[in-house]
Design a protein around this motif. Sequence first.
Motif, PDB file in Angstrom:
ATOM      1  N   LEU A  67      -7.936  -5.654  12.324  1.00 44.33           N
ATOM      2  CA  LEU A  67      -7.245  -4.497  12.797  1.00 44.33           C
ATOM      3  C   LEU A  67      -7.288  -3.331  11.493  1.00 44.33           C
ATOM      4  CD1 LEU A  67      -4.960  -2.938  14.636  1.00 44.33           C
ATOM      5  CD2 LEU A  67      -3.413  -3.895  13.021  1.00 44.33           C
ATOM      6  N   GLN A  68      -8.121  -2.126  11.585  1.00 47.76           N
ATOM      7  CA  GLN A  68      -8.114  -1.319  10.520  1.00 47.76           C
ATOM      8  C   GLN A  68      -6.835  -0.425  10.652  1.00 47.76           C
ATOM      9  OE1 GLN A  68     -10.220  -0.966   7.888  1.00 47.76           O
ATOM     10  NE2 GLN A  68      -9.209   0.622   7.385  1.00 47.76           N
ATOM     11  N   MET A  69      -6.283  -0.151   9.592  1.00 48.12           N
ATOM     12  CA  MET A  69      -4.894   0.333   9.709  1.00 48.12           C
ATOM     13  C   MET A  69      -5.142   1.796   8.647  1.00 48.12           C
ATOM     14  SD  MET A  69      -1.981  -2.287   9.859  1.00 48.12           S
ATOM     15  CE  MET A  69      -2.346  -2.906   8.208  1.00 48.12           C
ATOM     16  N   ASN A  70      -5.277   2.987   8.936  1.00 49.76           N
ATOM     17  CA  ASN A  70      -5.501   4.297   8.065  1.00 49.76           C
ATOM     18  C   ASN A  70      -4.046   5.064   8.324  1.00 49.76           C
ATOM     19  OD1 ASN A  70      -8.045   3.319   7.656  1.00 49.76           O
ATOM     20  ND2 ASN A  70      -8.871   4.512   9.065  1.00 49.76           N
ATOM     21  N   SER A  71      -3.947   5.853   7.424  1.00 41.89           N
ATOM     22  CA  SER A  71      -3.024   6.872   6.959  1.00 41.89           C
ATOM     23  C   SER A  71      -1.440   6.155   7.573  1.00 41.89           C
ATOM     24  CB  SER A  71      -3.039   7.757   8.338  1.00 41.89           C
ATOM     25  OG  SER A  71      -4.076   8.442   8.399  1.00 41.89           O
ATOM     26  N   VAL A 105       0.991  -1.089   0.231  1.00 40.39           N
ATOM     27  CA  VAL A 105       0.060  -0.009  -0.101  1.00 40.39           C
ATOM     28  C   VAL A 105       0.904   1.201   0.050  1.00 40.39           C
ATOM     29  CG1 VAL A 105      -0.400  -0.131   2.558  1.00 40.39           C
ATOM     30  CG2 VAL A 105      -2.057   1.164   1.185  1.00 40.39           C
ATOM     31  N   GLN A 106       0.478   2.247  -0.648  1.00 46.89           N
ATOM     32  CA  GLN A 106       1.207   3.581  -0.690  1.00 46.89           C
ATOM     33  C   GLN A 106       1.010   4.295   0.679  1.00 46.89           C
ATOM     34  OE1 GLN A 106      -0.275   5.749  -4.135  1.00 46.89           O
ATOM     35  NE2 GLN A 106       1.183   4.707  -5.238  1.00 46.89           N
ATOM     36  N   PRO A 107       1.935   5.263   0.938  1.00 46.87           N
ATOM     37  CA  PRO A 107       1.828   5.817   2.091  1.00 46.87           C
ATOM     38  C   PRO A 107       0.719   6.909   2.221  1.00 46.87           C
ATOM     39  CG  PRO A 107       4.141   6.079   1.353  1.00 46.87           C
ATOM     40  CD  PRO A 107       3.310   5.257   0.379  1.00 46.87           C
ATOM     41  N   GLY A 108      -0.026   6.636   3.293  1.00 49.59           N
ATOM     42  CA  GLY A 108      -1.296   7.383   3.598  1.00 49.59           C
ATOM     43  C   GLY A 108      -2.427   6.604   3.111  1.00 49.59           C
ATOM     44  N   GLY A 109      -2.130   5.374   2.648  1.00 47.57           N
ATOM     45  CA  GLY A 109      -3.355   4.533   2.312  1.00 47.57           C
ATOM     46  C   GLY A 109      -3.818   3.696   3.566  1.00 47.57           C
ATOM     47  N   SER A 110      -4.696   2.767   3.187  1.00 46.80           N
ATOM     48  CA  SER A 110      -5.465   2.065   4.319  1.00 46.80           C
ATOM     49  C   SER A 110      -5.396   0.346   3.941  1.00 46.80           C
ATOM     50  CB  SER A 110      -6.872   2.434   4.439  1.00 46.80           C
ATOM     51  OG  SER A 110      -6.966   3.635   4.838  1.00 46.80           O
ATOM     52  N   LEU A 111      -5.366  -0.377   4.832  1.00 47.52           N
ATOM     53  CA  LEU A 111      -5.734  -1.648   4.960  1.00 47.52           C
ATOM     54  C   LEU A 111      -6.211  -2.201   6.056  1.00 47.52           C
ATOM     55  CD1 LEU A 111      -2.129  -3.290   3.868  1.00 47.52           C
ATOM     56  CD2 LEU A 111      -4.044  -3.030   2.420  1.00 47.52           C
ATOM     57  N   ARG A 112      -6.883  -3.417   5.893  1.00 51.42           N
ATOM     58  CA  ARG A 112      -7.676  -4.010   7.078  1.00 51.42           C
ATOM     59  C   ARG A 112      -7.374  -5.384   7.078  1.00 51.42           C
ATOM     60  NH1 ARG A 112     -13.960  -6.421   7.573  1.00 51.42           N
ATOM     61  NH2 ARG A 112     -14.171  -5.901   9.590  1.00 51.42           N
ATOM     62  N   LEU A 113      -6.825  -5.755   8.241  1.00 49.49           N
ATOM     63  CA  LEU A 113      -6.218  -7.086   8.561  1.00 49.49           C
ATOM     64  C   LEU A 113      -7.249  -7.920   9.124  1.00 49.49           C
ATOM     65  CD1 LEU A 113      -2.424  -6.413   9.662  1.00 49.49           C
ATOM     66  CD2 LEU A 113      -3.385  -6.625   7.382  1.00 49.49           C
ATOM     67  N   SER A 114      -7.235  -9.089   8.716  1.00 49.18           N
ATOM     68  CA  SER A 114      -8.282 -10.004   9.538  1.00 49.18           C
ATOM     69  C   SER A 114      -7.457 -11.287  10.032  1.00 49.18           C
ATOM     70  CB  SER A 114      -9.452 -10.635   8.492  1.00 49.18           C
ATOM     71  OG  SER A 114      -9.995  -9.621   8.038  1.00 49.18           O
ATOM     72  N   CYS A 115      -8.033 -11.839  11.166  1.00 51.87           N
ATOM     73  CA  CYS A 115      -7.698 -13.011  11.709  1.00 51.87           C
ATOM     74  C   CYS A 115      -8.598 -13.844  12.183  1.00 51.87           C
ATOM     75  CB  CYS A 115      -6.768 -12.427  13.026  1.00 51.87           C
ATOM     76  SG  CYS A 115      -6.047 -13.851  13.960  1.00 51.87           S
ATOM     77  N   ALA A 116      -8.715 -14.962  11.492  1.00 48.08           N
ATOM     78  CA  ALA A 116      -9.680 -15.926  11.839  1.00 48.08           C
ATOM     79  C   ALA A 116      -9.309 -16.999  12.825  1.00 48.08           C
ATOM     80  CB  ALA A 116     -10.163 -16.461  10.432  1.00 48.08           C
ATOM     81  N   ALA A 117     -10.062 -17.159  13.697  1.00 49.21           N
ATOM     82  CA  ALA A 117      -9.951 -18.551  14.791  1.00 49.21           C
ATOM     83  C   ALA A 117     -10.681 -19.544  14.637  1.00 49.21           C
ATOM     84  CB  ALA A 117     -10.056 -17.669  16.160  1.00 49.21           C
ATOM     85  N   SER A 118      -9.956 -20.574  14.862  1.00 47.69           N
ATOM     86  CA  SER A 118     -10.743 -22.059  14.986  1.00 47.69           C
ATOM     87  C   SER A 118     -10.001 -22.969  15.733  1.00 47.69           C
ATOM     88  CB  SER A 118     -10.734 -22.500  13.264  1.00 47.69           C
ATOM     89  OG  SER A 118      -9.241 -22.817  12.943  1.00 47.69           O
TER      90      SER A 118
END
Length: 121
Positions: free
Chosen positions: A81-85, A12-25
């Motif tokens: 984990l929502q990651m912004n900026s 992702v470019q600087p200033g962008g966003s990503l959303r990480l997910s973690c699935a448990a089982s």
Amino acid sequence: EVQLVESGGGLVQPGGSLRLSCAASGFTFDDYAMSWVRQAPGKGLEWVSAISWNGGSTYYAESIKGRFTISRDNVENSVYLQMNSLKSEDTAVYYCYAETWTPDGGYVEVWGQGTLVTVSS
């Protein structure tokens, strides 16, 4: 099988966003507090964020406070984990882990395999 599987990493470019997910089982998800930690290239583990078993309490490292948001869905057995900026210094492998204390005083941890986040133009 007890398992945590992270997803959502990428470039992702600087200033962008990503959303990480973690699935448990394989375990009772809402018995566990959940956390995210990261490891930047050539550095040690850095704790990022944590959330209590019911989502009622959240905690953040100063380095990401105001930019990242942790959440969980106990129906979907997942933590996010929502990651912004995003900044270049956020580049790291991100791991989620689950922890709980047993009635007899024991401590249990479960770790995921990690997902790579690269922040670069």
